[in-house]
Design a protein around this motif. Structure first.
Motif, PDB file in Angstrom:
ATOM      1  N   LYS A  76       5.810  13.752   5.906  1.00 16.93           N
ATOM      2  CA  LYS A  76       5.457  15.174   5.956  1.00 16.93           C
ATOM      3  C   LYS A  76       5.273  15.612   7.411  1.00 16.93           C
ATOM      4  CE  LYS A  76       1.947  14.648   3.117  1.00 16.93           C
ATOM      5  NZ  LYS A  76       0.792  14.972   2.252  1.00 16.93           N
ATOM      6  N   CYS A  77       5.333  16.915   7.635  1.00 20.02           N
ATOM      7  CA  CYS A  77       5.223  17.426   8.999  1.00 20.02           C
ATOM      8  C   CYS A  77       4.183  18.532   9.082  1.00 20.02           C
ATOM      9  CB  CYS A  77       6.580  17.920   9.494  1.00 20.02           C
ATOM     10  SG  CYS A  77       7.154  19.455   8.706  1.00 20.02           S
ATOM     11  N   ARG A  78       3.971  19.033  10.291  1.00 18.32           N
ATOM     12  CA  ARG A  78       3.036  20.133  10.537  1.00 18.32           C
ATOM     13  C   ARG A  78       3.796  21.335  11.091  1.00 18.32           C
ATOM     14  NH1 ARG A  78      -0.703  18.259  14.976  1.00 18.32           N
ATOM     15  NH2 ARG A  78       1.361  17.765  15.841  1.00 18.32           N
ATOM     16  N   LYS A  79       3.168  22.487  10.982  1.00 16.95           N
ATOM     17  CA  LYS A  79       3.773  23.695  11.536  1.00 16.95           C
ATOM     18  C   LYS A  79       4.036  23.522  13.028  1.00 16.95           C
ATOM     19  CE  LYS A  79       1.220  26.975  12.951  1.00 16.95           C
ATOM     20  NZ  LYS A  79       0.224  28.075  13.061  1.00 16.95           N
ATOM     21  N   GLU A  80       3.103  22.890  13.718  1.00 18.72           N
ATOM     22  CA  GLU A  80       3.231  22.719  15.160  1.00 18.72           C
ATOM     23  C   GLU A  80       4.469  21.915  15.534  1.00 18.72           C
ATOM     24  OE1 GLU A  80      -0.812  23.834  14.112  1.00 18.72           O
ATOM     25  OE2 GLU A  80       0.511  22.217  13.408  1.00 18.72           O
ATOM     26  N   ASP A  81       4.840  20.967  14.678  1.00 13.59           N
ATOM     27  CA  ASP A  81       6.049  20.160  14.941  1.00 13.59           C
ATOM     28  C   ASP A  81       7.299  21.031  14.936  1.00 13.59           C
ATOM     29  OD1 ASP A  81       4.470  17.821  14.949  1.00 13.59           O
ATOM     30  OD2 ASP A  81       4.616  17.677  12.770  1.00 13.59           O
ATOM     31  N   VAL A  82       7.361  21.942  13.975  1.00 16.61           N
ATOM     32  CA  VAL A  82       8.528  22.815  13.864  1.00 16.61           C
ATOM     33  C   VAL A  82       8.555  23.825  15.007  1.00 16.61           C
ATOM     34  CG1 VAL A  82       9.741  24.463  12.387  1.00 16.61           C
ATOM     35  CG2 VAL A  82       8.533  22.523  11.357  1.00 16.61           C
ATOM     36  N   VAL A  83       7.402  24.394  15.324  1.00 10.45           N
ATOM     37  CA  VAL A  83       7.329  25.375  16.418  1.00 10.45           C
ATOM     38  C   VAL A  83       7.753  24.730  17.733  1.00 10.45           C
ATOM     39  CG1 VAL A  83       5.764  26.810  17.782  1.00 10.45           C
ATOM     40  CG2 VAL A  83       5.572  26.780  15.291  1.00 10.45           C
ATOM     41  N   ALA A  84       7.288  23.495  17.982  1.00 10.37           N
ATOM     42  CA  ALA A  84       7.674  22.792  19.207  1.00 10.37           C
ATOM     43  C   ALA A  84       9.180  22.538  19.242  1.00 10.37           C
ATOM     44  CB  ALA A  84       6.902  21.478  19.314  1.00 10.37           C
ATOM     45  N   GLY A  85       9.756  22.231  18.087  1.00  9.62           N
ATOM     46  CA  GLY A  85      11.195  22.023  18.030  1.00  9.62           C
ATOM     47  C   GLY A  85      11.967  23.301  18.314  1.00  9.62           C
ATOM     48  N   LEU A  86      11.475  24.415  17.791  1.00 12.28           N
ATOM     49  CA  LEU A  86      12.144  25.705  18.027  1.00 12.28           C
ATOM     50  C   LEU A  86      12.153  26.079  19.507  1.00 12.28           C
ATOM     51  CD1 LEU A  86      10.865  27.849  15.020  1.00 12.28           C
ATOM     52  CD2 LEU A  86      13.206  27.108  15.436  1.00 12.28           C
ATOM     53  N   GLN A  87      11.130  25.660  20.230  1.00  9.72           N
ATOM     54  CA  GLN A  87      11.061  25.964  21.659  1.00  9.72           C
ATOM     55  C   GLN A  87      12.154  25.243  22.444  1.00  9.72           C
ATOM     56  OE1 GLN A  87       7.028  24.900  22.648  1.00  9.72           O
ATOM     57  NE2 GLN A  87       6.165  26.774  21.766  1.00  9.72           N
ATOM     58  N   LYS A  88      12.731  24.207  21.858  1.00 10.40           N
ATOM     59  CA  LYS A  88      13.820  23.481  22.510  1.00 10.40           C
ATOM     60  C   LYS A  88      15.179  24.105  22.216  1.00 10.40           C
ATOM     61  CE  LYS A  88      11.352  19.128  21.644  1.00 10.40           C
ATOM     62  NZ  LYS A  88      11.461  17.799  20.973  1.00 10.40           N
ATOM     63  N   SER A  89      15.221  25.000  21.235  1.00 10.40           N
ATOM     64  CA  SER A  89      16.501  25.548  20.802  1.00 10.40           C
ATOM     65  C   SER A  89      17.015  26.598  21.777  1.00 10.40           C
ATOM     66  CB  SER A  89      16.350  26.178  19.412  1.00 10.40           C
ATOM     67  OG  SER A  89      17.554  26.804  19.022  1.00 10.40           O
ATOM     68  N   GLN A  90      18.278  26.465  22.121  1.00 13.03           N
ATOM     69  CA  GLN A  90      18.927  27.453  22.977  1.00 13.03           C
ATOM     70  C   GLN A  90      20.013  28.216  22.229  1.00 13.03           C
ATOM     71  OE1 GLN A  90      20.343  25.173  26.324  1.00 13.03           O
ATOM     72  NE2 GLN A  90      18.296  24.941  27.199  1.00 13.03           N
ATOM     73  N   ASP A  91      20.166  27.907  20.974  1.00 14.51           N
ATOM     74  CA  ASP A  91      21.191  28.557  20.163  1.00 14.51           C
ATOM     75  C   ASP A  91      20.635  28.774  18.759  1.00 14.51           C
ATOM     76  OD1 ASP A  91      23.564  29.542  19.116  1.00 14.51           O
ATOM     77  OD2 ASP A  91      24.797  28.172  20.295  1.00 14.51           O
ATOM     78  N   ASN A  92      21.251  28.191  17.750  1.00 10.81           N
ATOM     79  CA  ASN A  92      20.780  28.320  16.377  1.00 10.81           C
ATOM     80  C   ASN A  92      19.922  27.111  15.997  1.00 10.81           C
ATOM     81  OD1 ASN A  92      22.411  30.572  16.357  1.00 10.81           O
ATOM     82  ND2 ASN A  92      24.087  29.553  15.288  1.00 10.81           N
ATOM     83  N   GLN A 154      20.949  32.347  18.036  1.00 10.52           N
ATOM     84  CA  GLN A 154      21.275  32.632  19.440  1.00 10.52           C
ATOM     85  C   GLN A 154      20.024  32.629  20.311  1.00 10.52           C
ATOM     86  OE1 GLN A 154      23.583  36.257  19.471  1.00 10.52           O
ATOM     87  NE2 GLN A 154      25.385  35.257  18.573  1.00 10.52           N
ATOM     88  N   GLY A 155      19.159  31.669  20.059  1.00 13.38           N
ATOM     89  CA  GLY A 155      17.962  31.494  20.872  1.00 13.38           C
ATOM     90  C   GLY A 155      16.772  32.331  20.462  1.00 13.38           C
ATOM     91  N   ALA A 156      16.942  33.234  19.503  1.00 11.59           N
ATOM     92  CA  ALA A 156      15.839  34.108  19.077  1.00 11.59           C
ATOM     93  C   ALA A 156      15.273  33.612  17.749  1.00 11.59           C
ATOM     94  CB  ALA A 156      16.328  35.545  18.932  1.00 11.59           C
ATOM     95  N   VAL A 157      13.951  33.376  17.716  1.00 11.88           N
ATOM     96  CA  VAL A 157      13.293  32.949  16.479  1.00 11.88           C
ATOM     97  C   VAL A 157      13.253  34.125  15.514  1.00 11.88           C
ATOM     98  CG1 VAL A 157      11.167  32.051  15.473  1.00 11.88           C
ATOM     99  CG2 VAL A 157      11.918  31.251  17.720  1.00 11.88           C
TER     100      VAL A 157
END
Length: 250
Positions: A76-92, A154-157
């Motif tokens: 299982k994961c936490r919300k913080e794990d997903v948010v941190a991953g999204l910060q690495k995204s430069q595209d989709n 395209q980099g936008a959450v």
């Protein structure tokens, strides 16, 4: 039968799982060992189930292997794990839950049928068997309770943190159910293997021997299709858990 034993020996000698990770997942290591301890089975690929954030601009089936994993866990994961991953995204970025999957090559059709029955009774309703023209018998344990939600474009959450929190809760419940199904599969398999008294010489059904079985399954499917167009009675079944038995051109 001798050919299967030789192939299995070579396959297990390689050791590592042929996946990006390079080794089997710890939650199913004992299950795979149990299967491979039997002369009837050899596991070829597996995943215990995972939650991941998949990046990249092209996430079609043919290009997924080249997409970066922004975050992945087999628990299982936490919300913080997903948010941190999204910060690495430069595209989709797409958040996914992928359930347990297992592919097993079987020495004979009876073994594949046994695993299929265990899989269905454990909740893996998308499981099935393929038989190649050269007699290769594969059993796939699969489920349908997946999850796939785009979170970034395209980099936008695209969503709020509140929605991500809700999404994580849903995904974690699916992971819990996935683990319960794996445990049921493992328990049923262990029970059957402990109580089984197999003959010294296997019957060894080949593609030719399996033809009768395939024909009977097709006839049964046709009869169920006819019943669907008739008023239901208390004795009518719904056909759930039917065996998927296909002829693979390989």
């Amino acid at each position: 039968m001798a050919a299967f034993a030789l192939w299995k020996e070579r396959r297990l000698r390689l050791g590592d799982d042929p996946s990006r990770k390079g080794r089997v997942d710890e939650p199913i290591a004992e299950l795979l060992h149990l299967l491979n301890s039997s002369e009837r089975f050899c596991t070829t690929s597996s995943c215990s189930g995972r939650l991941l954030l998949l990046g990249g601009s092209d996430q079609t089936e043919g290009q997924k292997q080249n997409c970066p994993w922004l975050f992945v866990t087999h628990d299982k994961c936490r919300k913080e794990d997903v948010v941190a991953g999204l910060q690495k995204s430069q595209d989709n970025a797409v958040f996914k839950f992928e359930p347990f999957v297992l592919h097993v090559q079987c020495r004979e059709v009876e073994g594949a049928q046994l695993l299929h029955s265990i899989a269905i009774n454990s909740g893996f309703r998308n499981s099935g068997i393929t038989i190649g023209k050269k007699g290769k018998i594969m059993m796939a344990v699969r489920s349908t309770h997946c999850l796939e939600v785009p979170l970034c474009h395209q980099g936008a959450v695209l969503v709020s943190e509140e929605y991500i929190d809700y999404l994580v809760q849903v995904a974690n419940r699916k992971m819990e159910e996935n683990q319960r199904r794996i445990e049921r599969f493992h328990t049923l398999l262990q029970s059957i293997m402990d109580s089984a008294d197999p003959p010294e010489e296997p019957t060894g059904k080949t593609v030719e021997d399996a033809a009768v079985y395939i024909r009977r399954r097709r006839q049964g499917a046709a009869k169920r299709q006819q019943r669907r167009h008739q008023p239901m009675t208390p004795s009518d079944g719904d056909g759930k858990g039917d065996l998927l038995l296909l002829m693979d051109p390989s």
